[in-house]
Design a protein around this motif. Sequence first.
Motif, mmCIF file in Angstrom:
data_model
loop_
_atom_site.group_PDB
_atom_site.id
_atom_site.type_symbol
_atom_site.label_atom_id
_atom_site.label_comp_id
_atom_site.label_asym_id
_atom_site.label_seq_id
_atom_site.Cartn_x
_atom_site.Cartn_y
_atom_site.Cartn_z
ATOM 1 N N ASP A 63 95.806 49.323 34.249
ATOM 2 C CA ASP A 63 94.375 49.289 34.588
ATOM 3 C C ASP A 63 93.710 48.046 33.997
ATOM 4 O OD1 ASP A 63 94.394 51.590 36.099
ATOM 5 O OD2 ASP A 63 93.725 52.898 34.471
ATOM 6 N N ARG A 64 94.064 47.703 32.762
ATOM 7 C CA ARG A 64 93.536 46.485 32.149
ATOM 8 C C ARG A 64 94.027 45.255 32.899
ATOM 9 N NH1 ARG A 64 89.701 43.582 29.818
ATOM 10 N NH2 ARG A 64 90.539 41.861 28.583
ATOM 11 N N PRO B 238 95.085 43.082 18.710
ATOM 12 C CA PRO B 238 95.192 43.450 20.132
ATOM 13 C C PRO B 238 93.842 43.878 20.691
ATOM 14 C CG PRO B 238 96.964 44.441 18.854
ATOM 15 C CD PRO B 238 96.006 43.845 17.862
ATOM 16 N N LYS B 239 93.685 43.693 21.994
ATOM 17 C CA LYS B 239 92.427 44.023 22.652
ATOM 18 C C LYS B 239 92.124 45.518 22.570
ATOM 19 C CE LYS B 239 89.047 42.295 25.260
ATOM 20 N NZ LYS B 239 88.194 41.167 24.833
ATOM 21 N N SER B 240 93.174 46.346 22.655
ATOM 22 C CA SER B 240 92.995 47.791 22.571
ATOM 23 C C SER B 240 94.263 48.418 22.019
ATOM 24 C CB SER B 240 92.668 48.387 23.942
ATOM 25 O OG SER B 240 93.822 48.406 24.761
ATOM 26 N N ASP B 241 94.199 49.724 21.735
ATOM 27 C CA ASP B 241 95.360 50.444 21.218
ATOM 28 C C ASP B 241 96.374 50.769 22.310
ATOM 29 O OD1 ASP B 241 94.272 50.420 18.693
ATOM 30 O OD2 ASP B 241 93.289 52.372 18.915
ATOM 31 N N SER B 242 96.046 50.525 23.575
ATOM 32 C CA SER B 242 96.941 50.923 24.665
ATOM 33 C C SER B 242 98.256 50.170 24.652
ATOM 34 C CB SER B 242 96.246 50.723 26.021
ATOM 35 O OG SER B 242 95.998 49.347 26.261
ATOM 36 N N MET B 243 98.291 49.011 23.976
ATOM 37 C CA MET B 243 99.520 48.204 23.909
ATOM 38 C C MET B 243 100.394 48.565 22.717
ATOM 39 S SD MET B 243 99.986 45.760 26.268
ATOM 40 C CE MET B 243 100.736 44.372 25.406
ATOM 41 N N ALA B 244 99.970 49.503 21.878
ATOM 42 C CA ALA B 244 100.681 49.767 20.623
ATOM 43 C C ALA B 244 102.131 50.173 20.861
ATOM 44 C CB ALA B 244 99.947 50.834 19.823
ATOM 45 N N GLU C 251 108.878 55.233 34.474
ATOM 46 C CA GLU C 251 109.554 55.239 33.184
ATOM 47 C C GLU C 251 108.695 55.807 32.066
ATOM 48 O OE1 GLU C 251 110.999 51.339 32.384
ATOM 49 O OE2 GLU C 251 112.316 51.299 34.133
ATOM 50 N N ASN C 252 107.396 55.497 32.057
ATOM 51 C CA ASN C 252 106.538 55.917 30.961
ATOM 52 C C ASN C 252 105.077 55.892 31.417
ATOM 53 O OD1 ASN C 252 105.131 56.320 28.590
ATOM 54 N ND2 ASN C 252 106.339 54.878 27.389
ATOM 55 N N PRO C 253 104.400 57.052 31.471
ATOM 56 C CA PRO C 253 102.996 57.083 31.898
ATOM 57 C C PRO C 253 102.056 56.326 30.961
ATOM 58 C CG PRO C 253 103.967 59.278 32.000
ATOM 59 C CD PRO C 253 104.949 58.405 31.260
ATOM 60 N N GLU C 254 102.536 55.962 29.759
ATOM 61 C CA GLU C 254 101.691 55.202 28.833
ATOM 62 C C GLU C 254 101.330 53.827 29.385
ATOM 63 O OE1 GLU C 254 102.127 55.765 24.317
ATOM 64 O OE2 GLU C 254 104.176 56.024 25.065
ATOM 65 N N TYR C 255 102.058 53.368 30.419
ATOM 66 C CA TYR C 255 101.733 52.078 31.011
ATOM 67 C C TYR C 255 100.446 52.115 31.845
ATOM 68 C CZ TYR C 255 106.089 49.769 29.690
ATOM 69 O OH TYR C 255 107.105 49.188 28.979
ATOM 70 N N LEU C 256 99.956 53.286 32.189
ATOM 71 C CA LEU C 256 98.818 53.368 33.099
ATOM 72 C C LEU C 256 97.589 52.617 32.582
ATOM 73 C CD1 LEU C 256 97.677 54.320 35.735
ATOM 74 C CD2 LEU C 256 97.220 56.554 34.714
ATOM 75 N N PRO C 257 97.112 52.840 31.327
ATOM 76 C CA PRO C 257 95.964 52.049 30.868
ATOM 77 C C PRO C 257 96.266 50.559 30.753
ATOM 78 C CG PRO C 257 96.834 53.420 29.086
ATOM 79 C CD PRO C 257 97.499 53.871 30.346
ATOM 80 N N VAL C 258 97.538 50.205 30.488
ATOM 81 C CA VAL C 258 97.921 48.796 30.450
ATOM 82 C C VAL C 258 97.741 48.177 31.833
ATOM 83 C CG1 VAL C 258 99.826 47.187 30.018
ATOM 84 C CG2 VAL C 258 99.550 49.220 28.564
#
Length: 387
Positions: A66-67, A364-370, A57-64
């Motif tokens: 990984d965390r 938030p812990k990182s910007d990956s969840m924005a 659905e969305n490659p932006e989930y990849l760093p999420v």
Amino acid sequence: MSTPRIAVIGTGTIGAQALWQLAKHGADVTGYELFSPGHSRGAAGGETRLFRHIDVENPEYLPVTDRSDLIWRELEEESGRTLRNLTGALAIGSTASAATRIALESAALLGSRAEVFSREDARLRFPQYRLHEDEIAILDKGAGIIFPERTVRSAADAALARGARILRECRVTAINQVGSQVGSQVDIVAGNGTERYDGVVVAAGAWTATLLPALAPYLATRRLISSWYLPKAGSTLDGLLPYLRTEPDYSYGLPTADGLAMKLGVGFRDHLPVESPDTAPLRITDEDLDPIRGVARDLFPILEDYPMRAQAYFEAYTHSRVEFLREHPGMPSVFVCAGFSGKGFKNAPVFGEAAARAALGLPPKSDSMAFILDAEHPSRPVPATYR
């Protein structure tokens, strides 16, 4: 500064993780659980769930993810329990599907952690699967199985070991913020009376819309079915990997821990709309099973097409398909976690971490969840295909 007093409503997939994270931060935290951590009446059941890096659905989930992978390992170490079996998993899809194109984009980002197979190569490497002529397979090497009941119980136990409390078999009937300002305290009304807290995390799963009616327009509550299939005589499930198949033939499957059967499920359009798990039908009819039996016949020549077992579960989706992680629209001291179906279990540690930090007023812990925390949520279904 006094120790913050936080309540977590629901100690399932997300709530148990939030409880553990809050306890790690030293909060005075109490969990309210309608049943008991690790029960099978909500979404966190069925013995196996899929952990995958490939997203459709969305490659932006990849760093999420990984965390999340790192926190899963931390919980395994703290609990002393094996919570996953990462032997790899397949993403299968038509080359004409937008979801498959996103999966290929995810695979490119994963690099050596993923491998793409043509239909012909997949037939040689994974002979248990019968792909359609236009389908390919992507091997997600770091993917595999999560054991859901065990992970929920492990997170809850880890929280208890750090000083948290859990009120089992305790139904919350009302959540009332005392005042409308940020920082106002919140009253929790439950079977044991009323208790006041500095902040509340609601992770009630399919009960969210019942408990918080203001959230109902943003959520679609559904009954879904998992069913388990034995191999045909003379066949074996040895080496059979978990899988996810993209649109237009969406389905998923995972072998049981003992390798004796394959659990199969289908997508949103075949899930029964329900008002609440409290009033939803539990009886499963042959008609209910038809879509899943079709998957067994179509994709797995090695499987019987009538299940040895079937069970109903209850989940909630957002209409946007992005998780609802934000303050309640009318109670800013209440942080709501809802609508996780599809990606919730694999990323539960990250979502629990985000909820705990929000309840404590931490960034938030990182910007990956924005893209999740700032997502817009329509109050009715979007007109696109939605599973």
